[in-house]
Design an enzyme around this catalytic site. Structure first.
Site, PDB file in Angstrom:
ATOM      1  N   ASN A   7       0.853  -1.184   0.000  1.00 19.80           N
ATOM      2  CA  ASN A   7       0.000   0.000   0.000  1.00 19.80           C
ATOM      3  C   ASN A   7       0.890   1.236   0.000  1.00 19.80           C
ATOM      4  O   ASN A   7       1.655   1.451   0.956  1.00 19.80           O
ATOM      5  CB  ASN A   7      -0.900  -0.004   1.242  1.00 19.80           C
ATOM      6  CG  ASN A   7      -1.876   1.160   1.251  1.00 19.80           C
ATOM      7  OD1 ASN A   7      -1.490   2.296   0.997  1.00 19.80           O
ATOM      8  ND2 ASN A   7      -3.131   0.875   1.547  1.00 19.80           N
ATOM      9  N   HIS A  10       1.080   6.224   1.791  1.00 19.37           N
ATOM     10  CA  HIS A  10       1.824   7.201   2.598  1.00 19.37           C
ATOM     11  C   HIS A  10       3.058   7.762   1.911  1.00 19.37           C
ATOM     12  O   HIS A  10       3.684   8.699   2.416  1.00 19.37           O
ATOM     13  CB  HIS A  10       2.086   6.630   3.987  1.00 19.37           C
ATOM     14  CG  HIS A  10       0.783   6.356   4.692  1.00 19.37           C
ATOM     15  ND1 HIS A  10      -0.126   7.363   4.936  1.00 19.37           N
ATOM     16  CD2 HIS A  10       0.206   5.224   5.095  1.00 19.37           C
ATOM     17  CE1 HIS A  10      -1.203   6.840   5.501  1.00 19.37           C
ATOM     18  NE2 HIS A  10      -1.046   5.559   5.595  1.00 19.37           N
ATOM     19  N   HIS A  43      -5.524   3.614  -1.557  1.00 18.83           N
ATOM     20  CA  HIS A  43      -6.827   3.968  -0.986  1.00 18.83           C
ATOM     21  C   HIS A  43      -7.180   5.364  -1.463  1.00 18.83           C
ATOM     22  O   HIS A  43      -6.582   6.342  -1.011  1.00 18.83           O
ATOM     23  CB  HIS A  43      -6.719   3.934   0.542  1.00 18.83           C
ATOM     24  CG  HIS A  43      -8.012   4.197   1.240  1.00 18.83           C
ATOM     25  ND1 HIS A  43      -8.102   4.197   2.607  1.00 18.83           N
ATOM     26  CD2 HIS A  43      -9.260   4.466   0.765  1.00 18.83           C
ATOM     27  CE1 HIS A  43      -9.361   4.454   2.945  1.00 18.83           C
ATOM     28  NE2 HIS A  43     -10.074   4.613   1.856  1.00 18.83           N
ATOM     29  N   ARG A  45      -9.262   8.055  -0.993  1.00 20.42           N
ATOM     30  CA  ARG A  45     -10.190   8.521   0.021  1.00 20.42           C
ATOM     31  C   ARG A  45     -11.059   9.658  -0.500  1.00 20.42           C
ATOM     32  O   ARG A  45     -10.648  10.425  -1.373  1.00 20.42           O
ATOM     33  CB  ARG A  45      -9.436   9.012   1.270  1.00 20.42           C
ATOM     34  CG  ARG A  45      -8.913   7.902   2.157  1.00 20.42           C
ATOM     35  CD  ARG A  45      -8.171   8.471   3.363  1.00 20.42           C
ATOM     36  NE  ARG A  45      -7.930   7.437   4.375  1.00 20.42           N
ATOM     37  CZ  ARG A  45      -8.763   7.187   5.391  1.00 20.42           C
ATOM     38  NH1 ARG A  45      -9.887   7.880   5.529  1.00 20.42           N
ATOM     39  NH2 ARG A  45      -8.484   6.238   6.269  1.00 20.42           N
ATOM     40  N   ARG A  49      -6.828  12.952   0.950  1.00 18.66           N
ATOM     41  CA  ARG A  49      -5.731  13.382   1.817  1.00 18.66           C
ATOM     42  C   ARG A  49      -4.368  12.864   1.348  1.00 18.66           C
ATOM     43  O   ARG A  49      -3.350  13.431   1.679  1.00 18.66           O
ATOM     44  CB  ARG A  49      -5.971  12.958   3.266  1.00 18.66           C
ATOM     45  CG  ARG A  49      -5.868  11.471   3.474  1.00 18.66           C
ATOM     46  CD  ARG A  49      -6.046  11.082   4.939  1.00 18.66           C
ATOM     47  NE  ARG A  49      -7.435  11.280   5.394  1.00 18.66           N
ATOM     48  CZ  ARG A  49      -7.881  10.825   6.570  1.00 18.66           C
ATOM     49  NH1 ARG A  49      -7.067  10.179   7.394  1.00 18.66           N
ATOM     50  NH2 ARG A  49      -9.126  11.030   6.936  1.00 18.66           N
ATOM     51  N   GLU A  70      -8.636   0.509  -2.992  1.00 20.45           N
ATOM     52  CA  GLU A  70      -9.458   0.581  -1.790  1.00 20.45           C
ATOM     53  C   GLU A  70     -10.341   1.822  -1.887  1.00 20.45           C
ATOM     54  O   GLU A  70      -9.873   2.891  -2.279  1.00 20.45           O
ATOM     55  CB  GLU A  70      -8.600   0.697  -0.535  1.00 20.45           C
ATOM     56  CG  GLU A  70      -7.804  -0.539  -0.226  1.00 20.45           C
ATOM     57  CD  GLU A  70      -6.997  -0.396   1.043  1.00 20.45           C
ATOM     58  OE1 GLU A  70      -6.680   0.725   1.434  1.00 20.45           O
ATOM     59  OE2 GLU A  70      -6.668  -1.435   1.656  1.00 20.45           O
ATOM     60  N   THR A 101      -7.966   4.072   8.928  1.00 17.65           N
ATOM     61  CA  THR A 101      -9.154   3.230   9.011  1.00 17.65           C
ATOM     62  C   THR A 101      -9.297   2.651  10.417  1.00 17.65           C
ATOM     63  O   THR A 101      -8.347   2.067  10.956  1.00 17.65           O
ATOM     64  CB  THR A 101      -9.047   2.088   7.981  1.00 17.65           C
ATOM     65  OG1 THR A 101      -8.933   2.683   6.699  1.00 17.65           O
ATOM     66  CG2 THR A 101     -10.272   1.197   8.022  1.00 17.65           C
ATOM     67  N   GLU A 151     -11.029  -9.120   3.320  1.00 17.02           N
ATOM     68  CA  GLU A 151      -9.732  -8.755   3.894  1.00 17.02           C
ATOM     69  C   GLU A 151      -9.951  -8.587   5.386  1.00 17.02           C
ATOM     70  O   GLU A 151     -10.696  -7.691   5.819  1.00 17.02           O
ATOM     71  CB  GLU A 151      -9.160  -7.480   3.289  1.00 17.02           C
ATOM     72  CG  GLU A 151      -7.818  -7.112   3.923  1.00 17.02           C
ATOM     73  CD  GLU A 151      -7.094  -5.968   3.245  1.00 17.02           C
ATOM     74  OE1 GLU A 151      -7.291  -5.765   2.034  1.00 17.02           O
ATOM     75  OE2 GLU A 151      -6.333  -5.259   3.925  1.00 17.02           O
ATOM     76  N   HIS A 191      -3.763  -4.123   7.733  1.00 16.16           N
ATOM     77  CA  HIS A 191      -3.881  -2.949   8.603  1.00 16.16           C
ATOM     78  C   HIS A 191      -3.047  -3.090   9.870  1.00 16.16           C
ATOM     79  O   HIS A 191      -3.300  -3.925  10.728  1.00 16.16           O
ATOM     80  CB  HIS A 191      -5.312  -2.594   8.990  1.00 16.16           C
ATOM     81  CG  HIS A 191      -5.374  -1.198   9.554  1.00 16.16           C
ATOM     82  ND1 HIS A 191      -5.539  -0.075   8.768  1.00 16.16           N
ATOM     83  CD2 HIS A 191      -5.214  -0.745  10.821  1.00 16.16           C
ATOM     84  CE1 HIS A 191      -5.503   1.000   9.548  1.00 16.16           C
ATOM     85  NE2 HIS A 191      -5.306   0.630  10.782  1.00 16.16           N
TER      86      HIS A 191
HETATM   87  C1  LIG Z   1      -8.083  -0.188   4.866  1.00 22.61           C
HETATM   88  C2  LIG Z   1      -6.766  -0.026   5.512  1.00 22.61           C
HETATM   89  O1  LIG Z   1      -6.482  -0.518   6.566  1.00 22.61           O
HETATM   90  C3  LIG Z   1      -5.741   0.770   4.852  1.00 22.61           C
HETATM   91  O2  LIG Z   1      -5.398   0.194   3.667  1.00 22.61           O
HETATM   92  C4  LIG Z   1      -6.243   2.158   4.590  1.00 22.61           C
HETATM   93  O3  LIG Z   1      -5.584   2.667   3.482  1.00 22.61           O
HETATM   94  C5  LIG Z   1      -5.959   2.984   5.802  1.00 22.61           C
HETATM   95  O4  LIG Z   1      -6.140   4.328   5.452  1.00 22.61           O
HETATM   96  P1  LIG Z   1      -4.856   5.276   5.382  1.00 22.61           P
HETATM   97  O5  LIG Z   1      -3.940   4.683   4.348  1.00 22.61           O
HETATM   98  O6  LIG Z   1      -5.430   6.601   4.984  1.00 22.61           O
HETATM   99  O7  LIG Z   1      -4.232   5.243   6.754  1.00 22.61           O
HETATM  100  N1  LIG Z   2      -5.759  -2.722   3.921  1.00 19.22           N
HETATM  101  C1  LIG Z   2      -4.531  -2.550   4.670  1.00 19.22           C
HETATM  102  C2  LIG Z   2      -3.527  -1.795   3.858  1.00 19.22           C
HETATM  103  O1  LIG Z   2      -3.660  -1.665   2.660  1.00 19.22           O
HETATM  104  C3  LIG Z   2      -2.341  -1.221   4.523  1.00 19.22           C
HETATM  105  O2  LIG Z   2      -2.615  -0.875   5.850  1.00 19.22           O
HETATM  106  P1  LIG Z   2      -1.349  -0.335   6.682  1.00 19.22           P
HETATM  107  O3  LIG Z   2      -0.267  -1.371   6.575  1.00 19.22           O
HETATM  108  O4  LIG Z   2      -0.922   0.963   6.061  1.00 19.22           O
HETATM  109  O5  LIG Z   2      -1.870  -0.183   8.102  1.00 19.22           O
END
Ligand SMILES: CC(=O)[C@@H](O)[C@H](O)COP(=O)(O)O
Ligand SMILES: NCC(=O)COP(=O)(O)O
Length: 239
Positions: A7, A10, A43, A45, A49, A70, A101, A151, A191
């Site tokens: 993911n 960030h 994700h 959003r 953000r 996502e 999340t 998930e 997560h």
């Molecule tokens: C669904 C999840 O747990 C994450 O993939 C999600 O992206 C969290 O949101 P942020 O990345 O904005 O923290």
């Molecule tokens: N769905 C979880 C994800 O994509 C990443 O979550 P995190 O490792 O950033 O907390």
């Protein structure tokens, strides 16, 4: 052994901190794949953000593994997903005021709406994953939507402090994993997973893919993204 969805939200958080153009999540995805990522997760959003619509469009063209989008189960996001055609969609809950999340999607509480969204996406050839807590009522509701995946939200496991609490939360995940597979659902998780807590979750029978972001990007700031991804793949293998 589960695959790894990286993911890259960030990476975009750092860019948006200055509202500028770097670091570019598109470049990050290339490096993540070179480091061994089996998929890229973003994700989009509602408040934009971090990941922007532009990022998702370009990632659709450049990702060579698979692209997991996502999103909230809203009309806006559904239209974007149907237009961009990610390899799969993960439906997640969203609250503007949340830092990240906070919990799983309440599938049982909005079943009719989610059945419609899942049907439209999968009817367009986009498999759907539902991001849920490992609660039996939620997992049973996921099966009722005919989504292909769930998930499992690993936040409670990741935040557990004592050995007893960690063991308890891992057992909850294990039971959820077993129930989901009995109901014909394929199982991913994510997560809050880190280099230090990922291996027991990776060991859960039938676990297909782990979506991990914050810890990988955090390490990448210090050692680089390719190496951070490679080290997460090793951690998943127990290395
Ligand atoms: C669904 C999840 O747990 C994450 O993939 C999600 O992206 C969290 O949101 P942020 O990345 O904005 O923290
Ligand atoms: N769905 C979880 C994800 O994509 C990443 O979550 P995190 O490792 O950033 O907390």
């Amino acid at each position: 052994m589960p695959t790894l969805g990286v993911n890259i939200d960030h990476v975009a958080t750092i860019r948006q901190a200055r509202q500028t153009v770097e670091p570019d999540p598109v470049g990050a995805a290339v490096l993540a794949e070179l480091g061994g990522a089996d998929g890229i997760t973003v994700h989009l959003r509602e408040d934009r953000r971090h990941i922007q619509d532009r990022d998702v469009r370009l990632l659709r063209e450049t990702v060579r593994t698979h692209l997991n989008l996502e999103m909230a189960a809203t009309a806006e996001m559904l239209a974007i997903a149907l237009e961009i055609q990610p390899d799969y969609v993960t439906l997640v809950p969203e609250r503007r005021e949340e830092i990240t999340t906070e919990g799983g999607l309440d599938v049982a509480g909005q079943l009719d709406n989610l059945i419609q969204v899942v049907t439209q996406l999968q009817g367009a050839g986009i498999p759907v994953s539902l991001f849920v807590d490992a609660a039996s009522d939620q997992i049973k509701a996921c099966a009722a939507t005919e989504a292909k995946f769930i998930e499992l939200h690993t936040g409670a496991y990741a935040e557990a402090q004592s050995e007893v609490a960690i063991a308890r939360e891992l057992e909850v995940l294990a039971q959820g994993c077993t129930l989901a597979q009995k109901l014909g659902l394929r199982v991913n998780a994510g997560h809050g997973l880190t280099y230090w807590n990922v291996y027991p979750v990776a060991q859960l029978p039938g676990m297909e893919e782990l979506n991990i972001g914050h810890t990988i990007v955090s390490r990448a700031v210090l050692v680089g993204l390719e190496r951070a991804v490679r080290e997460m793949k090793a951690a998943i293998r127990g290395g």
